[in-house]
Write an enzyme that holds these catalytic residues in place. Structure first.
Site, PDB file in Angstrom:
ATOM      1  N   ARG A 150      40.124 102.985 -19.413  1.00 39.10           N
ATOM      2  CA  ARG A 150      40.228 104.226 -19.410  1.00 39.10           C
ATOM      3  C   ARG A 150      41.657 104.496 -19.248  1.00 39.10           C
ATOM      4  O   ARG A 150      42.156 105.590 -19.278  1.00 39.10           O
ATOM      5  CB  ARG A 150      39.266 104.864 -19.187  1.00 39.10           C
ATOM      6  CG  ARG A 150      38.540 104.950 -19.814  1.00 39.10           C
ATOM      7  CD  ARG A 150      36.983 105.746 -18.979  1.00 39.10           C
ATOM      8  NE  ARG A 150      37.296 104.524 -17.262  1.00 39.10           N
ATOM      9  CZ  ARG A 150      36.483 105.648 -16.245  1.00 39.10           C
ATOM     10  NH1 ARG A 150      35.136 106.565 -16.632  1.00 39.10           N
ATOM     11  NH2 ARG A 150      36.211 105.242 -15.092  1.00 39.10           N
ATOM     12  N   HIS A 203      44.349 106.176 -10.468  1.00 35.14           N
ATOM     13  CA  HIS A 203      43.774 106.904 -10.894  1.00 35.14           C
ATOM     14  C   HIS A 203      42.479 107.710 -10.075  1.00 35.14           C
ATOM     15  O   HIS A 203      41.868 106.539  -9.875  1.00 35.14           O
ATOM     16  CB  HIS A 203      43.066 106.868 -12.746  1.00 35.14           C
ATOM     17  CG  HIS A 203      41.684 105.192 -12.334  1.00 35.14           C
ATOM     18  ND1 HIS A 203      40.315 106.298 -12.264  1.00 35.14           N
ATOM     19  CD2 HIS A 203      41.979 104.233 -11.844  1.00 35.14           C
ATOM     20  CE1 HIS A 203      39.670 104.823 -12.255  1.00 35.14           C
ATOM     21  NE2 HIS A 203      40.581 103.979 -12.246  1.00 35.14           N
ATOM     22  N   CYS A 225      38.400 106.202  -9.458  1.00 34.70           N
ATOM     23  CA  CYS A 225      38.401 105.021  -9.571  1.00 34.70           C
ATOM     24  C   CYS A 225      36.837 104.222  -8.729  1.00 34.70           C
ATOM     25  O   CYS A 225      36.493 104.540  -8.094  1.00 34.70           O
ATOM     26  CB  CYS A 225      39.629 104.052  -8.741  1.00 34.70           C
ATOM     27  SG  CYS A 225      39.265 102.700  -8.832  1.00 34.70           S
TER      28      CYS A 225
HETATM   29 ZN   LIG Z   1      39.903 101.914 -11.308  1.00 34.68          ZN
END
Ligand SMILES: [Zn+2]
Length: 213
Positions: A46, A98, A101
């Site tokens: 993603r 991110h 995670c």
């Molecule tokens: Zn990650």
């Protein structure tokens, strides 16, 4: 139908769209790459590096692994960094984590996942180091997200500790190391403002002298 055919169909459309815009695009790109940025990000599907920052092929040199970890014993990541800094002469190394995670989340619980536990061990150390701050946060999601940020901060420091980066500075080569974090829920990239641009920002214990000194 071949399960992989979709990928090839997409590829044809993608390549055609680019050559419609610039007929010589791939011809020019085949001759050389000159990216200004090295992106070190999470392997999570993603968080696709080029798409997030709207970069075309040739503009971003990319290394991804689970939870965007930079270890001083990881010959893969270090080789990417060395090539990016010494040959491509990138001006910026960007560590991008991110929120949410899965690697960071796995490092916060006591379940065994196998080989990956060794890889995530460095994040567990960061979790331990910051456990007082993290335990004050009311929800598990907030704890995970804060550790995602702290992980980026630590990995930015790890990049700056390498002789690859410090030798670039010794040579007078402009090179900055940045920490970003990406929100999967809103698609937004945030600068954590932990940029390191020279050895004076590196703790004395991690500084290396120029070769031969
Ligand atoms: Zn990650």
């Amino acid at each position: 139908m071949n399960e992989l055919q979709e990928l090839f169909n997409n590829n044809v459309r993608w390549a055609e769209a680019i050559t419609d815009e610039d007929p010589q695009f791939f011809e020019k790109l085949a001759k050389q790459q000159s990216p200004e940025y090295l992106w070190i990000g999470c392997a999570d599907s993603r968080v696709p590096a080029n798409e997030i920052v709207g970069m075309m092929p040739g503009e971003l040199f990319v290394h991804r692994n689970i939870a965007n970890v930079v270890l001083h014993t990881d010959i893969n990541c270090l080789s990417v960094m060395q090539f990016a800094v010494e040959v491509l002469k990138v001006k910026h190394i960007i560590v991008t984590g991110h929120y949410g995670c899965g690697g960071v989340r796995a490092a916060m619980n006591n379940r065994q996942y196998g080989l990956i536990d060794c890889w995530l061990r460095n994040i567990r150390d960061i979790y331990y180091e910051h456990s007082d701050e993290l335990n004050k946060l009311p929800t598990e999601e907030e704890q995970v997200d804060r550790l995602c940020e702290l992980n980026v901060v630590h990995q930015v420091a790890h990049v700056s500790h390498t002789n690859i980066v410090q030798n670039a500075w010794h040579r007078g080569q402009p090179l900055s190391v940045h920490g970003f974090i990406y929100g999967i829920k809103d698609g937004r990239l945030k600068n954590l403002n932990v940029t390191i641009t020279g050895p004076e920002q590196v703790a004395p214990q991690y500084r290396v002298l120029p070769l031969g000194q």
